[in-house]
Enzyme design. Structure first.
Site, PDB file in Angstrom:
ATOM      1  N   HIS A   1       2.912   3.282  -8.969  1.00  0.00           N
ATOM      2  CA  HIS A   1       2.771   1.854  -9.286  1.00  0.00           C
ATOM      3  C   HIS A   1       4.016   1.344 -10.022  1.00  0.00           C
ATOM      4  O   HIS A   1       4.492   0.251  -9.757  1.00  0.00           O
ATOM      5  CB  HIS A   1       1.519   1.603 -10.135  1.00  0.00           C
ATOM      6  CG  HIS A   1       0.246   1.982  -9.428  1.00  0.00           C
ATOM      7  ND1 HIS A   1       0.016   1.685  -8.108  1.00  0.00           N
ATOM      8  CD2 HIS A   1      -0.857   2.651  -9.855  1.00  0.00           C
ATOM      9  CE1 HIS A   1      -1.179   2.140  -7.760  1.00  0.00           C
ATOM     10  NE2 HIS A   1      -1.730   2.738  -8.797  1.00  0.00           N
TER      11      HIS A   1
ATOM     12  N   GLY B   1       0.189   5.400  -4.437  1.00  0.00           N
ATOM     13  CA  GLY B   1      -0.403   6.681  -4.850  1.00  0.00           C
ATOM     14  C   GLY B   1       0.161   7.836  -4.037  1.00  0.00           C
ATOM     15  O   GLY B   1       0.564   8.867  -4.590  1.00  0.00           O
TER      16      GLY B   1
ATOM     17  N   TRP C   1     -11.368  -2.255  -8.932  1.00  0.00           N
ATOM     18  CA  TRP C   1     -11.972  -2.001 -10.251  1.00  0.00           C
ATOM     19  C   TRP C   1     -12.694  -0.665 -10.272  1.00  0.00           C
ATOM     20  O   TRP C   1     -12.934  -0.096 -11.335  1.00  0.00           O
ATOM     21  CB  TRP C   1     -12.953  -3.123 -10.629  1.00  0.00           C
ATOM     22  CG  TRP C   1     -12.314  -4.445 -10.923  1.00  0.00           C
ATOM     23  CD1 TRP C   1     -12.468  -5.592 -10.203  1.00  0.00           C
ATOM     24  CD2 TRP C   1     -11.426  -4.778 -12.007  1.00  0.00           C
ATOM     25  NE1 TRP C   1     -11.734  -6.619 -10.762  1.00  0.00           N
ATOM     26  CE2 TRP C   1     -11.079  -6.143 -11.880  1.00  0.00           C
ATOM     27  CE3 TRP C   1     -10.886  -4.057 -13.073  1.00  0.00           C
ATOM     28  CZ2 TRP C   1     -10.228  -6.807 -12.771  1.00  0.00           C
ATOM     29  CZ3 TRP C   1     -10.037  -4.718 -13.968  1.00  0.00           C
ATOM     30  CH2 TRP C   1      -9.719  -6.066 -13.804  1.00  0.00           C
TER      31      TRP C   1
ATOM     32  N   LEU D   1      10.603 -20.565  -4.477  1.00  0.00           N
ATOM     33  CA  LEU D   1       9.539 -19.703  -3.943  1.00  0.00           C
ATOM     34  C   LEU D   1       8.262 -19.769  -4.793  1.00  0.00           C
ATOM     35  O   LEU D   1       8.328 -19.699  -6.020  1.00  0.00           O
ATOM     36  CB  LEU D   1      10.054 -18.253  -3.926  1.00  0.00           C
ATOM     37  CG  LEU D   1       9.054 -17.172  -3.523  1.00  0.00           C
ATOM     38  CD1 LEU D   1       8.811 -17.206  -2.018  1.00  0.00           C
ATOM     39  CD2 LEU D   1       9.543 -15.796  -3.933  1.00  0.00           C
TER      40      LEU D   1
ATOM     41  N   ARG E   1       1.737  -5.068   6.216  1.00  0.00           N
ATOM     42  CA  ARG E   1       1.062  -4.005   5.461  1.00  0.00           C
ATOM     43  C   ARG E   1       1.903  -2.740   5.525  1.00  0.00           C
ATOM     44  O   ARG E   1       2.307  -2.311   6.610  1.00  0.00           O
ATOM     45  CB  ARG E   1      -0.336  -3.713   6.015  1.00  0.00           C
ATOM     46  CG  ARG E   1      -1.020  -2.637   5.163  1.00  0.00           C
ATOM     47  CD  ARG E   1      -2.465  -2.381   5.502  1.00  0.00           C
ATOM     48  NE  ARG E   1      -3.032  -1.508   4.481  1.00  0.00           N
ATOM     49  CZ  ARG E   1      -4.276  -1.551   4.010  1.00  0.00           C
ATOM     50  NH1 ARG E   1      -5.100  -2.443   4.469  1.00  0.00           N
ATOM     51  NH2 ARG E   1      -4.689  -0.713   3.084  1.00  0.00           N
TER      52      ARG E   1
ATOM     53  N   ASP F   1       0.834  -1.205   0.000  1.00  0.00           N
ATOM     54  CA  ASP F   1       0.000   0.000   0.000  1.00  0.00           C
ATOM     55  C   ASP F   1       0.868   1.255   0.000  1.00  0.00           C
ATOM     56  O   ASP F   1       1.977   1.250   0.536  1.00  0.00           O
ATOM     57  CB  ASP F   1      -0.915  -0.026   1.238  1.00  0.00           C
ATOM     58  CG  ASP F   1      -2.061   0.955   1.118  1.00  0.00           C
ATOM     59  OD1 ASP F   1      -2.310   1.464   0.006  1.00  0.00           O
ATOM     60  OD2 ASP F   1      -2.710   1.232   2.146  1.00  0.00           O
TER      61      ASP F   1
ATOM     62  N   GLU G   1       0.828 -13.404  12.440  1.00  0.00           N
ATOM     63  CA  GLU G   1       1.340 -12.231  13.140  1.00  0.00           C
ATOM     64  C   GLU G   1       1.204 -11.053  12.176  1.00  0.00           C
ATOM     65  O   GLU G   1       1.538 -11.163  10.992  1.00  0.00           O
ATOM     66  CB  GLU G   1       2.815 -12.423  13.510  1.00  0.00           C
ATOM     67  CG  GLU G   1       3.066 -13.546  14.484  1.00  0.00           C
ATOM     68  CD  GLU G   1       2.457 -13.279  15.859  1.00  0.00           C
ATOM     69  OE1 GLU G   1       2.337 -12.096  16.246  1.00  0.00           O
ATOM     70  OE2 GLU G   1       2.085 -14.252  16.540  1.00  0.00           O
TER      71      GLU G   1
ATOM     72  N   SER H   1      -7.232  -5.508  -5.775  1.00  0.00           N
ATOM     73  CA  SER H   1      -8.401  -6.056  -5.076  1.00  0.00           C
ATOM     74  C   SER H   1      -9.631  -5.974  -5.982  1.00  0.00           C
ATOM     75  O   SER H   1      -9.652  -5.193  -6.951  1.00  0.00           O
ATOM     76  CB  SER H   1      -8.663  -5.275  -3.788  1.00  0.00           C
ATOM     77  OG  SER H   1      -9.169  -4.000  -4.101  1.00  0.00           O
TER      78      SER H   1
END
Ligand code: FPP
Length: 246
Positions: free
Chosen positions: A38, A24, A70, A132, A189, A21, A208, A66
């Site tokens: 981005h 922007g 949209w 991975l 996050r 996040d 966690e 997400s």
């Protein structure tokens, strides 16, 4: 000593999930368009994927787009989809070189046809890799995922394949998009927001949570390592007492 050198490799989280996040705001802070954020966010993705692989993380799941995204302006949605295609094409050789297996979860049918096709090709090409597992959550909604799992189970009951009394947490979990993957032990996050935003709601029951104020385009592998170190300092009790765990 770097964060990486302090990590106990015997106690790594198997699965790390990330809510990327702040792209922007990062761009806005530099007087640029959101899309610039981005583009720079992709550089963070590249570095974190490589850093996770080097450390020996087995699963990395990135919240890339997400179902709610949209609703963003068409210009931004198109730019992200274009970016996704160009990144996949640019990075595919590197993914092969690094033995990364690409995967995607979400309502992938909603993606523009070209994007869906290129994504599927890249997933197929990397399907034999054993390092991975990099999962991109795209057009993803955790509530929708849970509803879809409930529907899939209902259909199996109707066809006689499954008895209602046989439905338990394991059968339910197997019917999520993430079926077969371990649940994330660590959720990161960025950008100083303290929300889950409809991400992996079932899967993070015991994860966690790690929040950082860094914006995603500023986040690099050292930040991932710092989060893992923080995770290793925590005591995971799963409802038991501290004495029982020790
Ligand atoms: C959140 O920042 C970021 C997104 C919705 C898009 C994430 C996409 C990328 C990092 C690029 C594409 C990735 C790959 C894997 C090719 P935001 O726009 O919500 O930031 P804000 O909260 O500051 O507005």
């Amino acid at each position: 000593m770097s964060y990486k050198d302090q990590i106990d490799l015997q106690r790594l989280p198997r699965h790390v999930a990330v809510i990327m996040d702040g792209n922007g705001r990062w761009a806005k802070g530099k007087g640029k368009l959101r899309v610039f954020g981005h583009h720079n966010g992709v550089l963070s993705v590249r570095d974190v994927v490589e850093g996770a692989g080097i450390l020996g993380i087995e699963y990395l799941t990135l919240y890339t787009f997400s179902a709610e995204n949209w609703s963003r302006p068409t210009f931004e949605v198109n730019a992200i989809m274009e970016l996704l295609i160009s990144t996949i094409n640019k990075e595919i050789n590197k993914l092969m070189e690094n033995n990364v297996r690409l995967n995607a979860i979400g309502d992938l049918e909603q993606l523009p046809a070209k994007c869906h096709r290129e994504l599927k090709n890249a997933i197929d090409r990397t399907s034999g890799n054993t390092g991975l597992v990099l999962t991109l959550a795209l057009s993803y909604s955790s509530r929708r995922e849970i509803v879809n799992a409930a529907k899939a189970l209902a259909l199996k009951v109707r066809s006689g394949e499954l008895k209602p009394e046989d439905i338990d947490e394991n059968t339910f979990e197997d019917n999520l998009y993430t079926g077969g993957m371990p649940n994330p032990e660590l959720l990161i996050r960025t950008s100083g927001e303290y929300r889950i935003s409809n991400y992996l709601l079932w899967q993070i029951a015991y994860a966690e949570l790690y929040f950082t104020t860094k914006l995603w385009p500023d986040f690099r592998r050292e930040d991932l390592y710092e989060a893992i170190l923080d995770y290793q300092k925590r005591e995971r009790r799963f409802g038991m007492t501290s004495e029982q765990v020790n």
